[in-house]
Design an enzyme around this catalytic site. Structure first.
Site, PDB file in Angstrom:
ATOM      1  N   LYS A   1      -0.381  -6.778 -66.234  1.00  0.00           N
ATOM      2  CA  LYS A   1      -1.394  -5.722 -66.223  1.00  0.00           C
ATOM      3  C   LYS A   1      -1.732  -5.219 -67.626  1.00  0.00           C
ATOM      4  CE  LYS A   1      -2.111  -5.359 -61.732  1.00  0.00           C
ATOM      5  NZ  LYS A   1      -3.414  -5.821 -61.174  1.00  0.00           N
TER       6      LYS A   1
ATOM      7  N   SER B   1       4.075 -12.872 -62.455  1.00  0.00           N
ATOM      8  CA  SER B   1       3.164 -11.837 -62.964  1.00  0.00           C
ATOM      9  C   SER B   1       3.873 -10.556 -63.379  1.00  0.00           C
ATOM     10  CB  SER B   1       2.095 -11.523 -61.922  1.00  0.00           C
ATOM     11  OG  SER B   1       2.708 -11.145 -60.704  1.00  0.00           O
TER      12      SER B   1
ATOM     13  N   GLU C   1      -6.501   3.296 -60.660  1.00  0.00           N
ATOM     14  CA  GLU C   1      -5.844   3.205 -59.365  1.00  0.00           C
ATOM     15  C   GLU C   1      -4.583   2.379 -59.574  1.00  0.00           C
ATOM     16  OE1 GLU C   1      -8.003   1.050 -60.424  1.00  0.00           O
ATOM     17  OE2 GLU C   1      -6.960  -0.826 -59.972  1.00  0.00           O
TER      18      GLU C   1
END
Lengths: 256, 395
Positions: B86, B375, B108
């Site tokens: 991210k 990830s 969010e």
């Protein structure tokens, strides 16, 4: 000529918003009858959506209550077909793009024509995306209502030039819901609109008191009142029609 | 009529008029800065010096031997600062927002990884930060809520709807319509209205750019398959993007099946959904016949989303990428498997990709190569997985 114009021909128009099926369709029908009897000139009928992005908590609540009651697009279309036998004022649907898209745009819009729905308001369909539905709306003579926001600025003329039915002017930033004050310079927005179109414009979002409604109507052609009515439904449920009627009368009397 | 940001029929800008000028301003700014040398230099420095890029491409030798098929490499996005991919996107968007004169970031978050990354970037760049998180997710990802607050962000639990990721997105969009002039909505996935799917994809494409360089050094050839988990799809598109033109590389996205794609408790959008318009985009969504968005479910808060990015929808339509589904049970087994086999605890999201790889690898030849994108790291999931296995853990 769009039938929506009729709503604006006798002074300032009052446009109540009502979510279909909140808390049930019998109540919705009585609320509409009361609203019309007390001076409503055009009815904005909400088809509930699970995730209404442009709504504040009050109208979100109405959407949830209606969906929990088992309401569907098909049930609402049948309801309006029946309602049209009694209600003659112009009516528009307010819903979200996915409701129309999932039903099938052609099927939905052709049914609107058949049941005499005069327009559709989709708050998540901006000017750049209106091709999604506008060719079909034009084919069936159902007005696709455009919205103008306080942030529209250089976009106002472009939107106004292609607008149909009436223009929905969003009074403030943010989502629907009653507000203590409306600070946007709406007069300037309406001026730009007037330079670009002769269709009527109504102001909505945050209007709840007779005083606010009067101020907004003074600078436009009408007002849309949503959350304030939904609050009455939230409070009184099935007993709401009489109170909505009284409220509509209060606002309408203030406009003239 | 101009139709922006389309991937086949998917994408678009289905947002309230209130946000349209903000979309246009963002698109203009992005188109300017993406080719700006100074911007790219600053971003590269942040990615390398602050986030720890490039991330490793690790040969999982024990896993390869254990499965007895294709050679397995792990793209270690879990080793990035803040523990997930991210940060790649967030550093890009925060830098862009700062150049645009914005002083406040809103975001969010589902699993909390994007919220933590946004809070981190805001702290670094001296910006205010507000993160919207489904109330349900604040409970299952309590540690990340604390991390965000520690980093100076305000975390707002979202009670509406299913109180998960989709409701957090709706609430962040509502907040943005309320306050636009000083605020950038730092969207965390390749979803939402144009230009977000393109911006986020470009900032995440560093993953596949590195995989390509690294695998060519290590193996002298491209992989046969690249596997990544897909919720909205940001790590997957990042892992796929630079291989889209390389037709010999199979691109496989792993959706969360939850309790199974034949149940209602699933979040497998491509496998169970249909085309619709929601959260600003046309794409595939889990929904009923009337277009009411379904209350999806997955054990993984990060994949618990009823939609998928429009570029994935397009890659699916043209058959360039394959989207498979992985159940909660399979993901939990893979979570434990990777921990025991390689000493790497993956995020439960990434464990979905690991799970599919454990099925695929044995069916492939030993000379073939699979790259799995890990990830994120799984520390945040330990308490929830322990409880899934009936063990109590005090956080």
């Amino acid at each position: 000529m769009s039938r929506i114009k009729e709503a604006f021909k006798n002074g300032k128009a009052l446009i109540p918003f009502i979510t279909c099926g909140d808390p049930d369709l019998e109540t919705t029908k009585e609320v509409i009858k009361e609203a019309v009897a007390n001076g409503a000139n055009l009815i904005e009928l909400g088809i509930p959506f699970s995730d209404p992005m442009a709504e504040g908590p009050v109208i979100q609540g109405a959407n949830i209550r209606a969906l929990r009651g088992g309401i569907t697009t098909d049930i609402i279309l049948d309801f309006v077909r029946d309602l049209r036998k009694e209600i003659k004022v112009p009516m528009v649907f307010m819903t979200y793009s996915n409701v129309v898209f999932s039903y099938g745009a052609e099927a939905f819009i052709s049914t609107c024509k058949e049941i005499e729905i005069d327009g559709i308001i989709l708050p998540d369909l901006p000017f750049e995306e209106k091709e999604e539905f506008s060719p079909i709306c034009q084919k069936y003579g159902v007005n696709l209502i455009s919205l103008i926001a306080p942030t529209s600025e250089n976009r106002i003329a472009m939107i106004a030039k292609e607008a149909e039915g009436f223009l929905y002017i969003v009074s403030s930033l943010g989502v629907t819901g009653t507000r203590k004050e409306i600070k946007t310079d709406l007069k300037s927005i309406v001026e730009v609109v007037r330079q670009n179109t002769d269709i009527p414009c109504a102001i909505g979002f945050g209007i709840s008191t007779p005083d606010q409604a009067k101020k907004m109507a003074d600078i436009s052609d009408g007002v849309i009142v949503g959350s304030a009515i939904i609050k009455i439904l939230e409070k009184y449920g099935k007993c709401a029609p009489k109170y909505v009627g009284e409220y509509v009368k209060l606002i309408k009397d203030g406009l003239s | 009529m101009k139709q922006s940001g389309r991937f086949g029929v998917h994408g678009g800008q289905y947002v309230p008029e209130t946000l349209m000028n903000a979309m246009i301003e963002l698109e203009k700014a992005y188109n300017h800065y993406k080719n700006d040398l100074e911007f790219n230099r600053e971003l590269e420095e942040l990615l390398n010096e602050y986030a720890g890029r490039p991330s490793r491409l690790y040969y999982a030798e024990k896993m390869t031997k254990d499965l007895g098929g294709a050679k397995i490499y792990l793209k270690r996005e879990d080793l990035n600062h803040t523990g997930a991919h991210k940060i790649n996107n967030v550093l890009g968007q925060a830098l862009l927002a700062r150049k645009m004169g914005k002083t406040r970031l809103i975001a969010e978050t589902g699993a909390g990884q994007h919220g933590v990354a946004t809070a981190t970037a805001a702290a670094l760049m001296g910006m205010k930060c507000v993160v919207f998180m489904g109330e349900e997710d604040t409970k299952r990802q309590a540690l990340n809520v604390y991390r965000m607050r520690l980093l100076g962000a305000e975390v707002i639990p979202v009670m509406s709807g299913t109180a998960t990721l989709k409701d957090a997105v709706s609430e962040a969009m509502r907040e943005w319509t309320t306050r636009i002039s000083d605020t950038h909505y730092c969207l965390g996935s390749v979803t939402g209205p144009h230009p977000f799917p393109t911006i986020v994809r470009d900032f995440q494409a560093v993953i596949s750019k590195e995989i390509k360089e690294q695998i060519l050094v290590k193996e002298g050839r491209l992989p046969d398959a690249v596997i990544a988990c897909v919720g909205g799809g940001s790590n997957a598109i990042g892992s796929f993007y630079n291989f889209i033109e390389d037709k010999g590389v199979n691109l496989i996205g792993c959706e969360a099946a939850g309790r199974g794609i034949d149940t209602f408790e699933t979040a497998a959008t491509i496998n169970t959904g249909s085309i619709g318009i929601f959260h600003g985009m046309k794409s595939y969504f889990c929904q009923d016949q009337y277009g009411q968005i379904a209350p999806v479910y997955s054990i993984s808060a990060g994949l618990d989303y009823p939609g998928i990015g429009p570029e994935h929808a397009y890659l699916h339509d043209i058959g360039r990428a394959e989207y498979v589904s992985v159940t909660d049970d399979e993901a939990v087994e893979a979570f434990e498997y990777l921990a025991k086999t390689e000493g790497i605890i993956p995020a439960i999201e990434s464990a979905h990709a690991v799970a599919y790889a454990t099925k695929l690898a044995p069916t492939m030849a030993k000379e073939q190569i699979i790259v799995i994108t890990i990830s994120g790291r799984g520390d945040k999931d330990c308490a929830a997985i322990a409880s899934y296995r009936g063990e109590g853990v005090h956080e």
